[in-house]
Motif scaffolding. Sequence first.
Motif, mmCIF file in Angstrom:
data_model
loop_
_atom_site.group_PDB
_atom_site.id
_atom_site.type_symbol
_atom_site.label_atom_id
_atom_site.label_comp_id
_atom_site.label_asym_id
_atom_site.label_seq_id
_atom_site.Cartn_x
_atom_site.Cartn_y
_atom_site.Cartn_z
ATOM 1 N N LYS A 140 0.835 -1.211 0.000
ATOM 2 C CA LYS A 140 0.000 0.000 0.000
ATOM 3 C C LYS A 140 0.864 1.253 0.000
ATOM 4 C CE LYS A 140 -3.827 2.356 2.189
ATOM 5 N NZ LYS A 140 -4.837 2.350 3.231
ATOM 6 N N THR A 141 1.942 1.247 0.754
ATOM 7 C CA THR A 141 2.839 2.404 0.790
ATOM 8 C C THR A 141 3.461 2.648 -0.573
ATOM 9 O OG1 THR A 141 3.319 1.975 3.116
ATOM 10 C CG2 THR A 141 4.864 3.395 1.930
ATOM 11 N N VAL A 144 0.839 4.101 -2.865
ATOM 12 C CA VAL A 144 0.576 5.499 -2.542
ATOM 13 C C VAL A 144 1.703 6.379 -3.082
ATOM 14 C CG1 VAL A 144 0.435 7.158 -0.632
ATOM 15 C CG2 VAL A 144 -0.900 5.056 -0.564
ATOM 16 N N GLY A 147 1.348 6.990 -6.648
ATOM 17 C CA GLY A 147 0.179 7.762 -6.994
ATOM 18 C C GLY A 147 -0.974 6.910 -7.520
ATOM 19 N N VAL A 149 -2.820 4.819 -5.625
ATOM 20 C CA VAL A 149 -3.840 4.822 -4.578
ATOM 21 C C VAL A 149 -3.626 6.050 -3.712
ATOM 22 C CG1 VAL A 149 -4.746 3.539 -2.593
ATOM 23 C CG2 VAL A 149 -3.894 2.303 -4.577
ATOM 24 N N THR A 150 -4.734 6.643 -3.236
ATOM 25 C CA THR A 150 -4.597 7.749 -2.299
ATOM 26 C C THR A 150 -4.697 7.210 -0.876
ATOM 27 O OG1 THR A 150 -6.954 8.198 -2.355
ATOM 28 C CG2 THR A 150 -5.568 9.420 -3.903
ATOM 29 N N TRP A 151 -4.071 7.872 0.033
ATOM 30 C CA TRP A 151 -4.037 7.412 1.426
ATOM 31 C C TRP A 151 -5.374 7.595 2.025
ATOM 32 C CZ3 TRP A 151 -0.451 4.541 3.473
ATOM 33 C CH2 TRP A 151 -0.431 4.351 4.846
#
Length: 151
Positions: A140-141, A144, A147, A149-151
């Motif tokens: 996930k990091t 993110v 760009g 996925v947004t946090w």
Amino acid sequence: MKESQYETIEQQMTPPPPYVVNVLKAFFVGGFICVIGQAISFFYMIFFDFTEKTVGNPTVATMIFISMLLTGFGLYRKLGQFAGAGSAVPVTGFGNAVVSAAIEHRTEGYVLGVGSNMFKLAGSVIVFGTVSAFVVALVKTVLVMLGVVTW
């Protein structure tokens, strides 16, 4: 008698397992365990002001505690014999497995019997959970940072 002849006779004599009945038992018992968990969640939300976000941990702890008590009294084993995987899949199956290992090896002492055998199962589950949580957080990091996925 040859091995192939024996296998043929065995297949003819062995009754077919009741797959449909076993699946239905597992489905309904596992579902009923989940209904009990949901009722406990509602109880905590109504009487102890937990939210939907915070009620998970006390509910899981309560379900594990109940399964451990039932295992100690010998009732969870009977449920497992009746329901099969329906009693093993929910979190209560984990509590049952931990306490069963502790009870089985209690004659070997508290440290070498109960403690070491109880944590054989619990240790691997905790390590797997920690490692998989780390991998998911790492993925996930990275997503993110890219760009995607947004946090």
